[in-house]
Motif scaffolding. Structure first.
Motif, PDB file in Angstrom:
ATOM      1  N   ILE A 159     -29.818 -13.997  86.210  1.00  0.00           N
ATOM      2  CA  ILE A 159     -29.825 -13.559  87.604  1.00  0.00           C
ATOM      3  C   ILE A 159     -30.560 -14.533  88.512  1.00  0.00           C
ATOM      4  CG2 ILE A 159     -31.917 -12.153  87.328  1.00  0.00           C
ATOM      5  CD1 ILE A 159     -28.820 -11.304  89.492  1.00  0.00           C
ATOM      6  N   THR A 160     -31.582 -15.238  87.999  1.00  0.00           N
ATOM      7  CA  THR A 160     -32.332 -16.175  88.848  1.00  0.00           C
ATOM      8  C   THR A 160     -31.537 -17.432  89.181  1.00  0.00           C
ATOM      9  OG1 THR A 160     -33.373 -17.253  86.931  1.00  0.00           O
ATOM     10  CG2 THR A 160     -34.551 -15.398  87.934  1.00  0.00           C
ATOM     11  N   HIS A 161     -30.424 -17.645  88.469  1.00  0.00           N
ATOM     12  CA  HIS A 161     -29.559 -18.792  88.744  1.00  0.00           C
ATOM     13  C   HIS A 161     -28.217 -18.347  89.339  1.00  0.00           C
ATOM     14  CE1 HIS A 161     -32.510 -20.693  86.161  1.00  0.00           C
ATOM     15  NE2 HIS A 161     -31.922 -21.866  86.275  1.00  0.00           N
ATOM     16  N   SER A 162     -28.133 -17.111  89.781  1.00  0.00           N
ATOM     17  CA  SER A 162     -26.877 -16.555  90.280  1.00  0.00           C
ATOM     18  C   SER A 162     -26.664 -16.915  91.750  1.00  0.00           C
ATOM     19  CB  SER A 162     -26.893 -15.034  90.116  1.00  0.00           C
ATOM     20  OG  SER A 162     -27.902 -14.467  90.949  1.00  0.00           O
ATOM     21  N   ILE A 163     -25.483 -16.598  92.256  1.00  0.00           N
ATOM     22  CA  ILE A 163     -25.166 -16.878  93.662  1.00  0.00           C
ATOM     23  C   ILE A 163     -26.118 -16.150  94.614  1.00  0.00           C
ATOM     24  CG2 ILE A 163     -23.403 -16.569  95.457  1.00  0.00           C
ATOM     25  CD1 ILE A 163     -21.292 -17.110  93.299  1.00  0.00           C
ATOM     26  N   PRO A 164     -26.405 -14.845  94.423  1.00  0.00           N
ATOM     27  CA  PRO A 164     -27.381 -14.195  95.312  1.00  0.00           C
ATOM     28  C   PRO A 164     -28.752 -14.860  95.269  1.00  0.00           C
ATOM     29  CG  PRO A 164     -26.139 -12.559  94.089  1.00  0.00           C
ATOM     30  CD  PRO A 164     -25.800 -13.879  93.483  1.00  0.00           C
ATOM     31  N   ALA A 165     -29.183 -15.308  94.078  1.00  0.00           N
ATOM     32  CA  ALA A 165     -30.493 -15.945  93.957  1.00  0.00           C
ATOM     33  C   ALA A 165     -30.529 -17.271  94.702  1.00  0.00           C
ATOM     34  CB  ALA A 165     -30.848 -16.153  92.488  1.00  0.00           C
ATOM     35  N   VAL A 166     -29.435 -18.042  94.619  1.00  0.00           N
ATOM     36  CA  VAL A 166     -29.374 -19.324  95.322  1.00  0.00           C
ATOM     37  C   VAL A 166     -29.487 -19.111  96.832  1.00  0.00           C
ATOM     38  CG1 VAL A 166     -27.857 -21.282  95.856  1.00  0.00           C
ATOM     39  CG2 VAL A 166     -28.098 -20.497  93.505  1.00  0.00           C
ATOM     40  N   ILE A 167     -29.043 -17.979  97.312  1.00  0.00           N
ATOM     41  CA  ILE A 167     -29.151 -17.655  98.739  1.00  0.00           C
ATOM     42  C   ILE A 167     -30.555 -17.142  99.076  1.00  0.00           C
ATOM     43  CG2 ILE A 167     -28.297 -16.138 100.570  1.00  0.00           C
ATOM     44  CD1 ILE A 167     -25.568 -16.202  99.114  1.00  0.00           C
TER      45      ILE A 167
END
Length: 326
Positions: free
Chosen positions: A65-73
């Motif tokens: 989850i820390t490397h997911s699309i929401p995290a990148v945002i």
């Protein structure tokens, strides 16, 4: 990539940010942006703290989850907001933009490792792993160190790091070409292979090889286009037994299965204790397979103890399991 490489990448990106006139025109914004790129280049790996809990949680969730699309945002917004609280004279928009680039690059370069990331989550939980760059690549790290030294001794960081990233871009293309050549060599060596996994090492021409056919697992090494097969195991499905079903409910074994694409199994009985062992075939080292998952069950098929992780001797594994047969 490893922590050291992410750190030098963050510093280098901070130097490259001086190409931005808004950043270059303000020493306060420059300092804030460099802080943002360094922190942003590390932030996605905050999930490393999961290792303090246990290996099963770490294996299942690291680079998830820390490397997911929401995290990148969200990472850049959070980091930029915290930095801006201390340096409100900095330009927030440009601080956010460069911090976003640092976070994005962290996740992007991790895709090229054999471990990979869940970078397209929440659309898919699939692990994206291209397997062309080792977790620590001495060439990439070394190029960053050389670039930083040039900057330290007075070179303009903008052309310095632009040249460095152009070289690294060409290096990635070369790695893909070498990987393709190795994969074709494996296909010629094992023409009936249904699944081929090629993992990089720190040595440019040396790769780990693991492959499946309908009937066998193959494990070997590639040096350039020369393939050496070290081990060949008969491919036998896990038994559809109550023992195995009970073992796979264990958190350590279920985490291992979710992570490992190619493994073999062993079931033994040790003083009225059943041992179910899963052995990842991708990481052969000195005739040993160090990445395993092991569960001990009693005669009632209850989990007595279990472990998953890197173990380089049976004695250490027994200590981890806190079990010594009589």
């Amino acid at each position: 990539m490893d922590t050291g490489t992410h750190i030098v990448m963050g510093i280098a990106l901070g130097g490259l940010a001086l190409a931005d006139p808004v950043v270059a025109s303000s020493s306060i914004t420059t300092a804030a942006v460099i802080a943002g790129t360094i922190i942003g280049s590390q932030a996605p790996d905050l999930d490393t703290v999961l290792k303090l809990r246990n290996n099963a949680v770490y294996i299942r969730h690291h680079r998830g989850i820390t490397h997911s699309i929401p995290a990148v945002i969200l990472w850049p917004l959070l980091i930029s907001s915290v930095i801006w609280l201390f340096v409100q004279d900095a330009n927030f928009l440009h601080l956010w933009l460069w911090t976003f680039l640092a976070v994005f690059l962290h996740v992007f370069v991790d895709i090229f490792n054999s471990y990979g990331t869940q970078a397209i989550r929440p659309f898919s939980r699939k692990w994206v792993a291209l397997g062309v760059i080792n977790t620590f690549d001495p060439i990439i790290f070394g190029l960053h160190v050389v670039g930083l030294l040039f900057w330290m001794f007075g070179a303009n960081p903008v052309p310095t790091f632009l040249i460095m990233y152009a070289i690294i871009f060409c290096y990635y293309i070369l790695r893909f070409a070498v990987q393709s050549a190795v994969k074709n060599a494996v296909k010629r060596t094992i023409p009936n292979a249904k699944q081929i996994i090629i993992a990089p090492t720190m040595k440019f021409f040396q790769w780990r090889v693991a492959a499946n056919s309908e009937t066998y697992h193959y494990v070997g090494r590639a040096y350039g286009r020369s393939i050496t097969i070290y081990d060949k195991f008969e491919r036998v499905p896990l038994p559809d037994s109550e023992l195995v079903k009970a073992a796979l409910k264990d958190k350590n074994l279920s985490a291992f299965v979710s992570f490992s694409p190619i493994y073999r199994w062993e079931i033994t009985e040790l003083d009225h204790i059943y041992e179910v062992r899963l052995i990842d075939l991708r990481y052969r080292s000195n005739d040993y397979y160090p990445f395993v998952a092991v569960a001990h069950l009693n005669e009632k098929l209850e989990i007595v103890n279990s472990y998953t992780g890197w173990i380089f001797s049976e004695d250490k594994l027994r200590k981890k399991l806190d079990f010594m047969p009589n």
